[in-house]
Design an enzyme around this catalytic site. Structure first.
Site, PDB file in Angstrom:
ATOM      1  N   SER A   1       3.921  -1.269   1.847  1.00 16.53           N
ATOM      2  CA  SER A   1       4.807  -2.599   2.030  1.00 16.53           C
ATOM      3  C   SER A   1       6.297  -2.142   2.270  1.00 16.53           C
ATOM      4  O   SER A   1       6.824  -1.315   1.490  1.00 16.53           O
ATOM      5  CB  SER A   1       4.657  -3.368   0.839  1.00 16.53           C
ATOM      6  OG  SER A   1       5.605  -4.643   0.786  1.00 16.53           O
TER       7      SER A   1
ATOM      8  N   SER B   1     -10.458 -13.526  -2.655  1.00 12.76           N
ATOM      9  CA  SER B   1     -11.160 -13.898  -1.278  1.00 12.76           C
ATOM     10  C   SER B   1     -12.520 -14.401  -1.396  1.00 12.76           C
ATOM     11  O   SER B   1     -12.950 -14.381  -2.403  1.00 12.76           O
ATOM     12  CB  SER B   1     -11.349 -12.766  -0.261  1.00 12.76           C
ATOM     13  OG  SER B   1     -12.016 -11.571  -0.720  1.00 12.76           O
TER      14      SER B   1
ATOM     15  N   TYR C   1       4.329  -4.724  -8.731  1.00 12.19           N
ATOM     16  CA  TYR C   1       3.728  -4.760  -7.584  1.00 12.19           C
ATOM     17  C   TYR C   1       4.242  -4.046  -6.510  1.00 12.19           C
ATOM     18  O   TYR C   1       3.914  -2.757  -5.896  1.00 12.19           O
ATOM     19  CB  TYR C   1       3.858  -6.119  -6.826  1.00 12.19           C
ATOM     20  CG  TYR C   1       3.137  -5.841  -5.525  1.00 12.19           C
ATOM     21  CD1 TYR C   1       1.861  -5.633  -5.029  1.00 12.19           C
ATOM     22  CD2 TYR C   1       4.160  -6.119  -4.217  1.00 12.19           C
ATOM     23  CE1 TYR C   1       1.507  -5.736  -3.820  1.00 12.19           C
ATOM     24  CE2 TYR C   1       3.681  -5.979  -2.859  1.00 12.19           C
ATOM     25  CZ  TYR C   1       2.417  -5.665  -2.714  1.00 12.19           C
ATOM     26  OH  TYR C   1       1.971  -5.619  -1.317  1.00 12.19           O
TER      27      TYR C   1
ATOM     28  N   LYS D   1       3.157   0.342  -5.222  1.00 12.91           N
ATOM     29  CA  LYS D   1       3.007   0.633  -3.732  1.00 12.91           C
ATOM     30  C   LYS D   1       3.925   1.977  -3.659  1.00 12.91           C
ATOM     31  O   LYS D   1       3.668   3.183  -3.194  1.00 12.91           O
ATOM     32  CB  LYS D   1       3.530  -0.214  -2.804  1.00 12.91           C
ATOM     33  CG  LYS D   1       2.763  -1.435  -2.657  1.00 12.91           C
ATOM     34  CD  LYS D   1       1.480  -1.094  -1.903  1.00 12.91           C
ATOM     35  CE  LYS D   1       0.376  -2.291  -1.958  1.00 12.91           C
ATOM     36  NZ  LYS D   1      -0.819  -2.099  -1.865  1.00 12.91           N
TER      37      LYS D   1
ATOM     38  N   PHE E   1       5.770  -5.360   7.123  1.00 14.00           N
ATOM     39  CA  PHE E   1       7.000  -6.370   6.813  1.00 14.00           C
ATOM     40  C   PHE E   1       6.169  -7.616   6.472  1.00 14.00           C
ATOM     41  O   PHE E   1       5.478  -7.523   5.494  1.00 14.00           O
ATOM     42  CB  PHE E   1       8.221  -6.294   7.834  1.00 14.00           C
ATOM     43  CG  PHE E   1       8.731  -4.889   7.815  1.00 14.00           C
ATOM     44  CD1 PHE E   1       8.269  -3.672   7.862  1.00 14.00           C
ATOM     45  CD2 PHE E   1       9.950  -5.124   7.242  1.00 14.00           C
ATOM     46  CE1 PHE E   1       9.263  -2.609   7.719  1.00 14.00           C
ATOM     47  CE2 PHE E   1      10.930  -4.072   6.917  1.00 14.00           C
ATOM     48  CZ  PHE E   1      10.546  -2.907   7.201  1.00 14.00           C
TER      49      PHE E   1
HETATM   50  P1  NAD Z   1      -5.632  -9.908   0.080  1.00 11.88           P
HETATM   51  O1  NAD Z   1      -5.365 -10.124  -1.576  1.00 11.88           O
HETATM   52  O2  NAD Z   1      -5.812 -11.095   0.833  1.00 11.88           O
HETATM   53  O3  NAD Z   1      -6.805  -8.803   0.078  1.00 11.88           O
HETATM   54  C1  NAD Z   1      -6.939  -7.815  -0.804  1.00 11.88           C
HETATM   55  C2  NAD Z   1      -8.458  -7.827  -0.829  1.00 11.88           C
HETATM   56  O4  NAD Z   1      -8.755  -7.054  -1.687  1.00 11.88           O
HETATM   57  C3  NAD Z   1      -9.000  -9.240  -1.238  1.00 11.88           C
HETATM   58  O5  NAD Z   1     -10.304  -9.626  -0.881  1.00 11.88           O
HETATM   59  C4  NAD Z   1      -9.662  -9.007  -2.973  1.00 11.88           C
HETATM   60  O6  NAD Z   1     -10.687  -9.774  -2.944  1.00 11.88           O
HETATM   61  C5  NAD Z   1      -9.935  -7.494  -2.758  1.00 11.88           C
HETATM   62  N1  NAD Z   1      -9.612  -6.665  -3.892  1.00 11.88           N
HETATM   63  C6  NAD Z   1      -8.514  -6.637  -4.856  1.00 11.88           C
HETATM   64  N2  NAD Z   1      -8.832  -5.644  -5.602  1.00 11.88           N
HETATM   65  C7  NAD Z   1     -10.032  -5.160  -5.506  1.00 11.88           C
HETATM   66  C8  NAD Z   1     -10.840  -4.235  -6.193  1.00 11.88           C
HETATM   67  N3  NAD Z   1     -10.458  -3.373  -7.275  1.00 11.88           N
HETATM   68  N4  NAD Z   1     -12.040  -3.964  -5.721  1.00 11.88           N
HETATM   69  C9  NAD Z   1     -12.331  -4.457  -4.549  1.00 11.88           C
HETATM   70  N5  NAD Z   1     -11.945  -5.390  -3.818  1.00 11.88           N
HETATM   71  C10 NAD Z   1     -10.683  -5.779  -4.351  1.00 11.88           C
HETATM   72  O7  NAD Z   1      -4.308  -9.336   0.409  1.00 11.88           O
HETATM   73  P2  NAD Z   1      -3.939  -8.885   1.933  1.00 11.88           P
HETATM   74  O8  NAD Z   1      -2.557  -9.580   2.185  1.00 11.88           O
HETATM   75  O9  NAD Z   1      -4.954  -8.836   2.981  1.00 11.88           O
HETATM   76  O10 NAD Z   1      -3.076  -7.234   1.558  1.00 11.88           O
HETATM   77  C11 NAD Z   1      -3.769  -6.189   1.859  1.00 11.88           C
HETATM   78  C12 NAD Z   1      -3.067  -4.918   1.611  1.00 11.88           C
HETATM   79  O11 NAD Z   1      -2.022  -5.025   2.305  1.00 11.88           O
HETATM   80  C13 NAD Z   1      -2.938  -5.075  -0.062  1.00 11.88           C
HETATM   81  O12 NAD Z   1      -2.730  -3.501  -0.484  1.00 11.88           O
HETATM   82  C14 NAD Z   1      -1.283  -5.433   0.040  1.00 11.88           C
HETATM   83  O13 NAD Z   1      -0.701  -4.826  -1.148  1.00 11.88           O
HETATM   84  C15 NAD Z   1      -0.875  -5.024   1.206  1.00 11.88           C
HETATM   85  N6  NAD Z   1       0.356  -5.738   1.801  1.00 11.88           N
HETATM   86  C16 NAD Z   1       0.238  -7.187   2.018  1.00 11.88           C
HETATM   87  C17 NAD Z   1       1.357  -7.857   2.342  1.00 11.88           C
HETATM   88  C18 NAD Z   1       1.258  -9.236   2.747  1.00 11.88           C
HETATM   89  O14 NAD Z   1       2.258  -9.739   2.741  1.00 11.88           O
HETATM   90  N7  NAD Z   1      -0.178  -9.820   2.787  1.00 11.88           N
HETATM   91  C19 NAD Z   1       2.425  -7.173   2.500  1.00 11.88           C
HETATM   92  C20 NAD Z   1       2.435  -5.826   2.367  1.00 11.88           C
HETATM   93  C21 NAD Z   1       1.556  -5.048   2.012  1.00 11.88           C
HETATM   94  C1  UD1 Z   2       7.363 -10.977  -0.761  1.00 17.98           C
HETATM   95  C2  UD1 Z   2       7.511 -10.055  -1.622  1.00 17.98           C
HETATM   96  C3  UD1 Z   2       7.074  -8.787  -0.997  1.00 17.98           C
HETATM   97  C4  UD1 Z   2       5.568  -8.685  -0.521  1.00 17.98           C
HETATM   98  C5  UD1 Z   2       5.646 -10.048   0.395  1.00 17.98           C
HETATM   99  C6  UD1 Z   2       4.299 -10.307   0.954  1.00 17.98           C
HETATM  100  C7  UD1 Z   2       9.305 -10.513  -3.410  1.00 17.98           C
HETATM  101  C8  UD1 Z   2      10.594 -10.240  -3.726  1.00 17.98           C
HETATM  102  N1  UD1 Z   2       8.974  -9.695  -2.320  1.00 17.98           N
HETATM  103  O1  UD1 Z   2       8.265 -10.895   0.346  1.00 17.98           O
HETATM  104  O2  UD1 Z   2       7.210  -7.639  -2.099  1.00 17.98           O
HETATM  105  O3  UD1 Z   2       5.272  -7.791   0.238  1.00 17.98           O
HETATM  106  O4  UD1 Z   2       6.284 -11.282  -0.300  1.00 17.98           O
HETATM  107  O5  UD1 Z   2       3.260 -10.802  -0.202  1.00 17.98           O
HETATM  108  O6  UD1 Z   2       8.758 -11.656  -3.779  1.00 17.98           O
HETATM  109  N2  UD1 Z   2      11.291 -18.588   0.599  1.00 17.98           N
HETATM  110  C9  UD1 Z   2      11.741 -19.973   0.540  1.00 17.98           C
HETATM  111  N3  UD1 Z   2      10.827 -20.728  -0.142  1.00 17.98           N
HETATM  112  C10 UD1 Z   2       9.492 -20.544  -0.543  1.00 17.98           C
HETATM  113  C11 UD1 Z   2       8.971 -19.114  -0.216  1.00 17.98           C
HETATM  114  C12 UD1 Z   2       9.934 -18.515   0.321  1.00 17.98           C
HETATM  115  O7  UD1 Z   2      12.933 -20.322   0.793  1.00 17.98           O
HETATM  116  O8  UD1 Z   2       8.708 -21.380  -1.042  1.00 17.98           O
HETATM  117  C13 UD1 Z   2      11.851 -17.692   1.312  1.00 17.98           C
HETATM  118  C14 UD1 Z   2      12.265 -16.637   0.439  1.00 17.98           C
HETATM  119  O9  UD1 Z   2      13.453 -16.618  -0.374  1.00 17.98           O
HETATM  120  C15 UD1 Z   2      12.388 -15.265   1.550  1.00 17.98           C
HETATM  121  C16 UD1 Z   2      11.732 -15.861   2.615  1.00 17.98           C
HETATM  122  O10 UD1 Z   2      11.375 -17.141   2.563  1.00 17.98           O
HETATM  123  O11 UD1 Z   2      13.981 -15.408   1.938  1.00 17.98           O
HETATM  124  C17 UD1 Z   2      10.418 -15.061   2.607  1.00 17.98           C
HETATM  125  O12 UD1 Z   2       9.840 -15.048   1.399  1.00 17.98           O
HETATM  126  P1  UD1 Z   2       8.265 -14.327   1.140  1.00 17.98           P
HETATM  127  O13 UD1 Z   2       7.375 -15.255   2.139  1.00 17.98           O
HETATM  128  O14 UD1 Z   2       8.142 -14.836  -0.415  1.00 17.98           O
HETATM  129  O15 UD1 Z   2       8.108 -13.157   1.490  1.00 17.98           O
HETATM  130  P2  UD1 Z   2       9.291 -11.759   1.094  1.00 17.98           P
HETATM  131  O16 UD1 Z   2       9.941 -12.571  -0.301  1.00 17.98           O
HETATM  132  O17 UD1 Z   2      10.029 -11.319   1.971  1.00 17.98           O
END
Ligand code: NAD
Ligand code: UD1
Length: 349
Positions: free
Chosen positions: A137, A49, A162, A166, A191
């Site tokens: 997640s 970030s 990853y 979790k 999700f």
């Molecule tokens: P993100 O990468 O945008 O945000 C994570 C933030 O944490 C970043 O700003 C990064 O700089 C900071 N960071 C990472 N490691 C650090 C450390 N050791 N010390 C201090 N700062 C640190 O991710 P996000 O999408 O905001 O996700 C937030 C949380 O939700 C994460 O734990 C992620 O695994 C979980 N999560 C995200 C998604 C998604 O799709 N975005 C889905 C399921 C779970």
């Molecule tokens: C992925 C991660 C999941 C994580 C989430 C958010 C995997 C297997 N899972 O979920 O652990 O929590 O991201 O970071 O990677 N798709 C396309 N074209 C693209 C990108 C995606 O067709 O360029 C499709 C994928 O096949 C899927 C859907 O879009 O069916 C969603 O994909 P994505 O956004 O990457 O999320 P997840 O795979 O659900």
């Protein structure tokens, strides 16, 4: 006097320590918490970030957070933060989140996603702060046995470090709660968060080429990328493409306020909630929804399945609705509009 004490207690209760406060979900949660009157102490090392996110948070909310730049693995820094601030609760967002990267860098992922939580928990314990919301997640369900997925569905069978990180942290939290029932822990299984703040000032800024669907679609729409590769159209789903539960990041952020209220109310407990909308949309449906919401074209090509992908994943979030009085309210159209608005803004700045 009694009233002052009461107000003091309420104010004290409201200071929340947010790790990863400048990231995608953390920054949106900061905005919602500030809006609701909470005070925030934030930590980020900017590994995924930028400092400018702090300006975005300030512009939207008109409020500042007390910010520390540094690493959650730095125990001395955490000690300083807990000594300098009256923290009553922690929301832990800091982690690495790229599935692909985690396969090639498992050590880095386990250190950053698991060891850092152990560091945090040990400092929390030393300071007798035992209230935590943890970002987990839907990935912990591996290949789901059935959809919609409930919190009782089997976890495990994760296919990458990853996801496993979790799963490990969830187990650590369960063990911790078993050892000491004074803890109040809320595990949120997100999700697929997408979209951005309506202002377009904060949103998801992936480094380099995005791996996830929505940022990719947005960048095809702004012509930063040529076309979207649709990974497979031969799944056993409504149109053959993958189905997911996309949720607006602002709805997700709002759930954290409900989580905080729940933990403030409870004496102790470990609570697990799915956070999704309960609706599954296919990749093709997402493309069309994006095109309709934003009046743009999203060129795509059908390509091979992406290894590790599952066919279908969507949530039963009725437990969160019942116990937290939380429900996602923003629509797929909102998600598509806000994602595009942010991507256009970012491109032009
Ligand atoms: P993100 O990468 O945008 O945000 C994570 C933030 O944490 C970043 O700003 C990064 O700089 C900071 N960071 C990472 N490691 C650090 C450390 N050791 N010390 C201090 N700062 C640190 O991710 P996000 O999408 O905001 O996700 C937030 C949380 O939700 C994460 O734990 C992620 O695994 C979980 N999560 C995200 C998604 C998604 O799709 N975005 C889905 C399921 C779970
Ligand atoms: C992925 C991660 C999941 C994580 C989430 C958010 C995997 C297997 N899972 O979920 O652990 O929590 O991201 O970071 O990677 N798709 C396309 N074209 C693209 C990108 C995606 O067709 O360029 C499709 C994928 O096949 C899927 C859907 O879009 O069916 C969603 O994909 P994505 O956004 O990457 O999320 P997840 O795979 O659900």
């Amino acid at each position: 006097m009694e009233n002052f004490k009461k107000i003091g207690r309420i104010l004290k209760m409201k200071k929340i320590f947010i790790t990863g406060c400048c990231g995608y979900i953390g920054s949106h949660t900061c905005v919602e918490l500030l809006d609701a009157g909470y005070e925030i102490v934030g930590l980020d090392n900017f590994s995924n970030s930028k400092p400018s996110v702090l300006d975005g948070i300030k512009k939207i909310s008109g409020k500042t957070i007390k910010f520390y730049e540094g690493d959650m693995l730095d125990k001395d820094l955490l000690e300083t933060i807990f000594n300098e601030n009256e923290i009553s609760m922690v929301m832990d967002f800091a982690a690495f989140k790229s599935v692909g990267d985690s396969v090639s860098k498992p050590i880095e992922y386990y250190i950053n996603n698991v060891s850092s939580v152990l560091t945090l928990l040990s400092v929390m314990k030393e300071h007798n702060i035992k209230s935590l919301i943890f970002s987990s997640s839907a990935t912990v369900y591996g290949t789901p046995e059935f959809v919609p997925i409930t919190e009782e569905s089997k976890t495990g069978g994760t296919t990458n470090p990853y996801g496993t990180s979790k799963l490990f942290v969830e187990q650590i939290l369960k063990d911790l709660y078993k050892s000491d029932n004074d803890w109040k822990i809320c595990i949120f299984r997100y999700f697929n968060p997408i979209g951005a703040h309506q202002s377009g000032l904060i949103g998801e800024e992936p480094n380099g080429k995005p791996a996830n669907l929505m940022p990719y679609i947005s960048m095809v729409a702004t012509k930063e990328l040529e076309y979207l590769s649709v990974f497979g159209d031969d799944y056993d789903t409504k149109d053959g493409t993958g189905v997911r539960d996309y949720i607006h990041v602002v709805d997700l952020a709002r759930a954290h306020i409900k989580g905080a209220e729940k933990l403030n109310k409870e004496k102790s407990g470990l609570f697990i909630y799915n956070l999704g909308t309960g609706e599954g949309y296919s990749v093709l449906e997402m493309i069309h929804a994006f095109e309709n919401a934003n009046h743009v074209k999203v060129p795509y090509k059908i390509e091979a399945r992406r290894p590790g992908d599952i066919a279908e994943c969507f949530a039963d979030s009725s437990k969160a609705e019942k116990e937290l009085n939380w429900k996602a309210t923003l629509t797929l159209e909102d998600m598509c509009k806000d994602a595009y608005n942010f991507t256009k803004n970012r491109k032009n700045n």
